[in-house]
Write an enzyme that holds these catalytic residues in place. Structure first.
Site, mmCIF file in Angstrom:
data_model
loop_
_atom_site.group_PDB
_atom_site.id
_atom_site.type_symbol
_atom_site.label_atom_id
_atom_site.label_comp_id
_atom_site.label_asym_id
_atom_site.label_seq_id
_atom_site.Cartn_x
_atom_site.Cartn_y
_atom_site.Cartn_z
ATOM 1 N N GLU A 114 39.231 -30.875 9.508
ATOM 2 C CA GLU A 114 40.549 -30.274 9.264
ATOM 3 C C GLU A 114 40.545 -28.849 9.803
ATOM 4 O O GLU A 114 39.515 -28.348 10.247
ATOM 5 C CB GLU A 114 40.844 -30.287 7.773
ATOM 6 C CG GLU A 114 39.800 -29.556 6.961
ATOM 7 C CD GLU A 114 39.877 -29.900 5.482
ATOM 8 O OE1 GLU A 114 40.867 -29.507 4.851
ATOM 9 O OE2 GLU A 114 38.949 -30.546 4.971
ATOM 10 N N LYS A 116 40.570 -24.821 9.872
ATOM 11 C CA LYS A 116 40.100 -23.723 9.025
ATOM 12 C C LYS A 116 41.143 -22.620 9.092
ATOM 13 O O LYS A 116 41.257 -21.918 10.092
ATOM 14 C CB LYS A 116 38.738 -23.223 9.485
ATOM 15 C CG LYS A 116 38.179 -22.193 8.523
ATOM 16 C CD LYS A 116 36.740 -21.881 8.793
ATOM 17 C CE LYS A 116 36.162 -20.957 7.725
ATOM 18 N NZ LYS A 116 36.991 -19.807 7.391
ATOM 19 N N ASP A 118 43.155 -19.254 8.565
ATOM 20 C CA ASP A 118 42.725 -17.870 8.490
ATOM 21 C C ASP A 118 43.654 -17.125 7.538
ATOM 22 O O ASP A 118 44.614 -16.490 7.959
ATOM 23 C CB ASP A 118 42.777 -17.264 9.895
ATOM 24 C CG ASP A 118 41.856 -16.073 10.009
ATOM 25 O OD1 ASP A 118 41.093 -15.821 9.062
ATOM 26 O OD2 ASP A 118 41.906 -15.393 11.044
ATOM 27 N N TYR A 221 48.599 -23.962 2.202
ATOM 28 C CA TYR A 221 48.032 -25.233 2.636
ATOM 29 C C TYR A 221 46.879 -25.590 1.707
ATOM 30 O O TYR A 221 45.924 -24.816 1.591
ATOM 31 C CB TYR A 221 47.517 -25.129 4.073
ATOM 32 C CG TYR A 221 48.648 -25.075 5.070
ATOM 33 C CD1 TYR A 221 49.259 -26.245 5.505
ATOM 34 C CD2 TYR A 221 49.119 -23.858 5.555
ATOM 35 C CE1 TYR A 221 50.318 -26.204 6.403
ATOM 36 C CE2 TYR A 221 50.174 -23.806 6.453
ATOM 37 C CZ TYR A 221 50.760 -24.991 6.872
ATOM 38 O OH TYR A 221 51.800 -24.952 7.754
ATOM 39 N N LYS A 309 33.304 -22.697 13.966
ATOM 40 C CA LYS A 309 34.200 -21.608 14.348
ATOM 41 C C LYS A 309 34.487 -21.600 15.845
ATOM 42 O O LYS A 309 33.648 -22.000 16.645
ATOM 43 C CB LYS A 309 33.559 -20.254 13.985
ATOM 44 C CG LYS A 309 33.352 -20.028 12.501
ATOM 45 C CD LYS A 309 34.646 -19.711 11.849
ATOM 46 C CE LYS A 309 34.620 -18.715 10.738
ATOM 47 N NZ LYS A 309 33.813 -17.584 10.719
ATOM 48 N N CYS A 403 17.272 13.456 9.089
ATOM 49 C CA CYS A 403 18.529 12.901 8.600
ATOM 50 C C CYS A 403 19.688 13.745 9.123
ATOM 51 O O CYS A 403 19.667 14.967 8.991
ATOM 52 C CB CYS A 403 18.528 12.897 7.072
ATOM 53 S SG CYS A 403 20.123 12.455 6.374
ATOM 54 N N CYS A 406 21.089 15.574 5.593
ATOM 55 C CA CYS A 406 20.315 16.506 4.765
ATOM 56 C C CYS A 406 19.138 17.122 5.523
ATOM 57 O O CYS A 406 18.433 17.957 4.973
ATOM 58 C CB CYS A 406 19.839 15.808 3.506
ATOM 59 S SG CYS A 406 18.572 14.566 3.835
ATOM 60 N N CYS A 425 16.219 7.701 5.553
ATOM 61 C CA CYS A 425 16.174 8.998 4.893
ATOM 62 C C CYS A 425 15.701 8.718 3.476
ATOM 63 O O CYS A 425 16.356 7.976 2.744
ATOM 64 C CB CYS A 425 17.575 9.632 4.867
ATOM 65 S SG CYS A 425 17.616 11.092 3.816
ATOM 66 N N CYS A 430 19.820 13.104 -0.949
ATOM 67 C CA CYS A 430 20.652 13.203 0.255
ATOM 68 C C CYS A 430 22.119 12.980 -0.130
ATOM 69 O O CYS A 430 22.465 11.945 -0.704
ATOM 70 C CB CYS A 430 20.210 12.162 1.281
ATOM 71 S SG CYS A 430 21.332 12.081 2.688
HETATM 72 S S1 IVH Z 1 36.944 -25.876 2.123
HETATM 73 C C1 IVH Z 1 33.480 -24.722 -0.087
HETATM 74 N N1 IVH Z 1 38.761 -26.026 3.925
HETATM 75 O O1 IVH Z 1 37.293 -20.672 4.529
HETATM 76 C C2 IVH Z 1 34.437 -23.628 0.192
HETATM 77 N N2 IVH Z 1 38.031 -23.860 3.336
HETATM 78 O O2 IVH Z 1 34.569 -19.767 4.931
HETATM 79 C C3 IVH Z 1 35.321 -23.910 1.345
HETATM 80 N N3 IVH Z 1 39.206 -22.056 4.489
HETATM 81 O O3 IVH Z 1 36.725 -19.608 1.242
HETATM 82 C C4 IVH Z 1 36.510 -24.654 0.958
HETATM 83 N N4 IVH Z 1 40.538 -23.347 5.653
HETATM 84 O O4 IVH Z 1 39.121 -19.546 2.160
HETATM 85 C C5 IVH Z 1 37.998 -25.203 3.224
HETATM 86 N N5 IVH Z 1 40.423 -26.380 5.467
HETATM 87 C C6 IVH Z 1 39.661 -25.543 4.785
HETATM 88 C C7 IVH Z 1 39.756 -24.143 4.923
HETATM 89 C C8 IVH Z 1 38.909 -23.322 4.176
HETATM 90 C C9 IVH Z 1 40.196 -22.097 5.379
HETATM 91 C C10 IVH Z 1 38.585 -20.813 4.014
HETATM 92 C C11 IVH Z 1 38.447 -20.708 2.525
HETATM 93 C C12 IVH Z 1 36.982 -20.514 2.262
HETATM 94 C C13 IVH Z 1 36.509 -20.007 3.591
HETATM 95 C C14 IVH Z 1 35.041 -20.345 3.774
#
Ligand code: IVH
Length: 662
Positions: A114, A116, A118, A221, A309, A403, A406, A425, A430
């Site tokens: 699925e 990820k 942001d 989502y 990623k 340093c 200091c 340091c 410091c």
């Molecule tokens: S699964 C087990 N599914 O990515 C924890 N996370 O890097 C992860 N995120 O904290 C949950 N899209 O905020 C999952 N489709 C997705 C996601 C997702 C974004 C974020 C989420 C998590 C972070 C982990």
């Protein structure tokens, strides 16, 4: 025509508007024009004002945002909010798959992929079918209660069709076009701009006034149901989420093989720029819920999931200078001052160079053109120097001997530690080191009103010399400083006083003991229960904690061995910090050392190790007279004989499982 009673009318309008909202905000398929929607809503608002007692719990009118809050309450998560391990290329995903294969050698499993998102992770707790609590991730254990703000997010259902308690997880995002519009408005009003959609989403949720959140057009989502509803695959979880009224997500794929996972990744990569919201990769999960559970958690992340990623963005720029920063532990970090460039959604003018070895590896000189890379939120890295672009005027980088703050002579090791590639340091007094330690403390205590600039000012003005002094600050002290208004002085003092109650893991983390992050602080709390017990712990006791190795043990032990550090803890308690201690869960294996020999039926070695550690036991590999238990599986090795010879208590698998409390 017989008149509808107000009660009936309110019920009908609520239902109708909620359905229209669903069509508009969840399905992106409006059934009526905005005018009709607004007109129905206005009628409902008028009726609710006249008959407040008839207002329904799931009324769409609460989505406009209620009264502003003074601050966000803390919420303890019922289930820890984990994060994900990252993979940046196909090989790393294959490595992940191989690790799983080793643990589940004879299992058949497939994958679910699925997007990820942001944005900002939000947990939603429903009970009796109603949304009760929405919380941010926070440190994974405790988050902030942002329920009133989340209610204004139109795609979050306020009620669902399950009456038992259910926890849903998902991400709040700001659509790209909303982000642009928002920034245009902010600019016009001379307000702060948001660097990217994620910051904008986070900034919009962290508004004390829900009306502001309501005006930001955020989306939600959902990606997981934490409560066990008997769903067998992650695919079913997503189907259920849709049925419950969450936004459907088109870009998802059930994959039988890793190659199919790669196909999905490539497809999404091409689509990325066209999507209306920001994503930074895909999430790949083992599809079978039962296996996912068996794979467990490593550190902060589930082993059965990985974030694949997209490559971080890279750009070129020029290193104009190299500065040396002093960190909280005294570590000196060389930092490149860059000609500002826009990368990964923000303008950056600094990149970390880590240490002297890294400068050598890069063969970096001042004046060089470099490639910098930024992944996620972190400070960018210099990944490459482009020597062909040199003009001969570049200057060699000279590491400092003293340093920069200091002027104390720098050392190749932190106090009492082994030789290292870093410079330190070691001056306990410091000023910058102390300031950094205070910044860390204040941020761990969630004292949001006191940022680095304010701390520095308080220190310069002589109001504070350490963190203990913060708690004795009075409104008058701050008011007397130039540029501080009455209101802000009050806010500062209130937030400091409000932070006096703190959970043990946070308190330990706040102390800033080198090598003790949130994880270790949590582990220490679980094992010792109070800060006093941690202070008195022997090296052996510290070292027996799973995940705490030699270096960390030394670090903790040395830190509490210094009188000034012990005094600091005492002074904090004296000044009124209330530490909420942790009840230690004693298990029959707490503090016991366990050796396993032979093959166990019910779990792999890896699982047995995790189970022993989870139960507070110590996993050891060889038998001695100090071993408490030797667990014997099928075809045991010589350890079995040795255990018999030494008279160590021998356990069969069944007995072992019982001691684990399973
Ligand atoms: S699964 C087990 N599914 O990515 C924890 N996370 O890097 C992860 N995120 O904290 C949950 N899209 O905020 C999952 N489709 C997705 C996601 C997702 C974004 C974020 C989420 C998590 C972070 C982990």
């Amino acid at each position: 025509m017989p008149e509808q009673s107000p009660k009936q009318r309110i019920e009908k309008l609520t239902k109708q508007i909620n359905e229209l909202r669903y069509r508009y905000h969840v399905l992106d398929d409006p059934a009526v024009t905005d005018e009709i929607y607004d007109s129905l809503t206005q009628e409902l608002v008028a009726l609710e004002v006249k008959y407040p007692q008839l207002k329904l719990k799931n009324t769409p009118t609460q989505r406009v945002g209620g009264e502003p809050l003074d601050k966000f309450e803390k919420v303890a998560h019922q289930n820890r909010m984990l994060s994900l391990n990252d993979a940046f290329d196909k090989q790393q995903v294959r490595d992940w798959q191989e690790r799983i294969q080793k643990i589940l050698p004879d299992q058949k499993y497939d994958y679910f992929c699925e997007l990820k998102f942001d944005g900002l992770a939000i947990s939603l707790r429903y009970d009796k079918g109603e949304l009760k609590i929405a919380a941010t991730r926070g440190d994974g254990f405790t988050g902030e209660n942002v329920t009133e703000n989340i209610k204004t997010v139109q795609s979050v259902p306020l009620s669902i069709d399950i009456k038992t308690p259910v926890e849903i997880r998902g991400e709040v995002v700001m659509p790209k076009d909303e982000w642009k519009k928002l920034n245009a408005r902010q600019e016009k009003e001379g307000k702060q701009l948001y660097a990217n959609t994620r910051n904008a989403a986070a900034g919009s949720i962290r508004q004390l006034d829900p009306k502001i959140t309501a005006s930001r057009n955020l989306q939600y989502y959902a990606y997981d149901i934490i409560t066990d509803l008997g769903l067998e695959t992650h695919k079913e979880v997503h189907k259920k989420l849709e049925e419950l009224g969450f936004r459907p997500i088109k870009q998802q794929k059930y994959c039988k093989t890793i190659d199919e996972v790669f196909e999905f990744y490539d497809e999404v990569g091409k689509l990325r720029d066209k999507l209306p919201f920001g994503i930074d990769g895909i999430v790949v999960s083992v599809n079978q819920a039962e296996l996912l559970k068996r794979l467990g958690v490593v550190g902060k992340a589930p082993r059965g999931m990985v974030a694949f990623k997209f490559p971080p963005e890279q750009v070129t720029t020029i290193v104009e200078d190299v500065l040396f920063q002093v960190g909280r532990t005294g570590k000196i970090t060389p930092v490149a001052a860059l000609r500002p460039v826009f990368v990964g959604g923000t303008t950056v003018s600094r990149a970390t160079l880590h240490n002297e070895d890294e400068i050598k590896r890069l063969d970096l000189k001042i004046g060089d053109t470099v490639v910098i890379q930024r992944a996620g939120d972190v400070i960018p890295d210099v990944v490459q120097v482009l020597p062909k672009l040199r003009n001969g005027k570049e200057k060699k980088i000279v590491m400092p001997r003293v340093c920069p703050v200091c002027k104390e002579k720098l050392e190749r090791r932190a106090a009492g530690k082994e030789e290292s590639v870093d410079l330190f340091c070691v001056n306990l007094d410091c000023p910058t080191k102390n300031l950094r330690a205070m910044e860390h403390f204040v941020s761990a205590f969630d004292i949001y009103t006191v940022g680095p600039k304010i701390l520095e000012r308080f220190k310069e003005e002589g109001l504070i010399s350490d963190v203990v002094d913060l708690f004795s600050l009075k409104v008058e002290d701050i008011q007397s400083l130039e540029r501080f208004g009455d209101k802000s002085a009050e806010n500062i003092v209130n937030s400091i006083q409000g932070a006096k109650k703190i959970q043990l893991p946070k308190f330990i983390y706040a102390l800033g003991i080198p090598n003790v992050g949130e994880e270790t602080a949590f582990d220490l709390s679980q094992r010792f229960g109070s800060v006093e017990a941690v202070m008195d712990a022997s090296k052996e006791e510290l070292n027996s904690i799973p995940n705490i190795g030699g270096v960390v043990t030394e670090s903790i032990f040395d830190w509490f061995n210094l009188k000034r550090n012990k005094d600091l803890v005492q002074k904090l308690i004296k000044v009124g910090i209330k530490i909420e201690n942790v009840k230690i869960k004693a298990t029959p294996l707490s503090g016991k050392s366990v050796v396993v020999t032979g093959t166990l039926d019910s779990m792999s070695r890896e699982e047995a190790k995790a189970a022993v550690r989870e139960a507070g036991g110590d996993w050891v590999s060889s038998v001695s007279k100090n071993t408490d238990y030797v667990v014997v599986g099928a075809n045991p090795g010589s350890k079995y004989d040795k255990a018999q010879k030494l008279g160590v208590k021998i356990l069969e698998e069944k007995e072992f499982i019982k001691l684990l409390g399973r």
